[in-house]
Design an enzyme around this catalytic site. Sequence first.
Site, mmCIF file in Angstrom:
data_model
loop_
_atom_site.group_PDB
_atom_site.id
_atom_site.type_symbol
_atom_site.label_atom_id
_atom_site.label_comp_id
_atom_site.label_asym_id
_atom_site.label_seq_id
_atom_site.Cartn_x
_atom_site.Cartn_y
_atom_site.Cartn_z
ATOM 1 N N TRP A 20 83.730 27.229 40.360
ATOM 2 C CA TRP A 20 82.908 26.153 40.265
ATOM 3 C C TRP A 20 81.868 26.232 41.531
ATOM 4 O O TRP A 20 80.982 26.632 41.195
ATOM 5 C CB TRP A 20 83.656 24.312 40.679
ATOM 6 N N ARG A 43 90.458 27.192 40.014
ATOM 7 C CA ARG A 43 89.230 26.598 39.530
ATOM 8 C C ARG A 43 88.041 26.070 40.569
ATOM 9 O O ARG A 43 86.989 25.649 40.301
ATOM 10 C CB ARG A 43 89.557 25.195 38.847
ATOM 11 N N THR A 90 93.186 20.428 50.917
ATOM 12 C CA THR A 90 92.752 20.980 49.684
ATOM 13 C C THR A 90 93.591 18.998 49.104
ATOM 14 O O THR A 90 94.295 18.859 49.475
ATOM 15 C CB THR A 90 93.890 22.295 49.222
ATOM 16 N N ASP A 147 83.427 21.212 43.945
ATOM 17 C CA ASP A 147 83.249 20.778 42.329
ATOM 18 C C ASP A 147 82.108 20.066 42.664
ATOM 19 O O ASP A 147 80.978 20.608 41.901
ATOM 20 C CB ASP A 147 84.231 19.786 41.693
ATOM 21 N N ASP A 150 80.612 12.577 40.251
ATOM 22 C CA ASP A 150 80.465 13.015 38.754
ATOM 23 C C ASP A 150 79.436 13.638 37.456
ATOM 24 O O ASP A 150 79.588 14.140 36.782
ATOM 25 C CB ASP A 150 82.007 13.151 38.578
#
Length: 406
Positions: free
Chosen positions: A255, A251, A239, A179, A114
């Site tokens: 993303w 979301r 998931t 993401d 991240d």
Amino acid sequence: MTAKTIICGILLAACGASAAAAAEPIGAVIDKDFKVASAQYRILLDKAAGKPGFPRTVERGDVKMVGPGDWTAGFFPGSLWYLFEATGDATWKTAAMRYTALTAPAKFDKSQHDLGFMLGAGYGNGLRLVDDAATRSAYRDALLAGATTLITRFNPKVGSIQSWDLWPNTTWAFPVIIDNMMNLELLMWAAKAANEPRYREIAIAHADTALKNHFRPDGSSFHLVDYDPKTGAVRARVTVQGYADGSAWARGQAWGLYGYTMMYRETHRDEYLRQAHKIARFYTTHPRLPADKVPFWDFDDPAIPDAPRDASAAAIAASSLLELATFSDRETAARYRDFAEQTLRSLSSDAYLAKPGDNGGFLLKHATGHKPAKSEIDVPLNYADYYFLEALLRLKAARSGTGSFH
Ligand code: GLY
């Protein structure tokens, strides 16, 4: 006399009020939002002062702080930078610089993917908005260090950056979540800043691999694809944060939309633009998208319409669509801008935008972090605020078509 006229006749005040609200010029809505944001973030700054870390959400009535290792750490300084950009008030710049400096440990954090979020929102926006050479040089170095750390998680056999380490009690071998598209912007910036094509090649490889394996024919995406690190073969599509393996976690869709739009901006590859449009079609025309355009946390939760919303997905999608509009033909662009504007008007209404003093100092109510883990359901979240402010700035055309980086 139509039924609508009769109802409006009876409820004259209410109909008049809603017509006035709908007619309010968007510029006035944006100005009002930034006033609310300034008031709220002054409160949030006060609450954060003296506590270590960064405000992330509200838990049991109190602001929850997280350390620099948390994936959301950069969003608080990022929002402070956006407030500086919107208002020119140096108070925000001072606070943004202080909190950006506190995200520095992420530069060398090899344990997660991240870093684009953690460093980009603070250092990336700071680099865009500061003039003095010493700060610019320090911010550039921090971003380059982060990019260099991030690519240590790239596996050429898979063609992807590994998202998460192998947590206990999972059977994953090389998990990649949608993401992760968001972290590629850091690499695209680094390739240009250092004149080093390797960062760009890795970002493109990752985007290509996700394009092949993450999407369903309708344009929706799986949350997590697990790969065999030795062969690159797909082992599973599951998931973690969505309702079910086959569902569309809201979301995650946002993303993907943001990620492929950004990758098109950076590469001008048609396949990325096509994917962004496909995701946009899935999201904007979904039959279970509520009229106010703020999605339920997962498009396939059987509890809909009694499922929680996710204001963060709405803000990310609005910001993405405003950029995608700049790469679209006139009619499509108008449709995307209109959709984004409707979303932002909803988020600016009392239903979602906090009244000064409420919501722990955060802006948006009704975001959902991790419903399957029963965590952060129907709460404020720092990244919902960040992408809301970004979308407002984009709508204002102050920086339409640009990313967080120079
Ligand atoms: N990137 C983690 C999340 O969207 O919750």
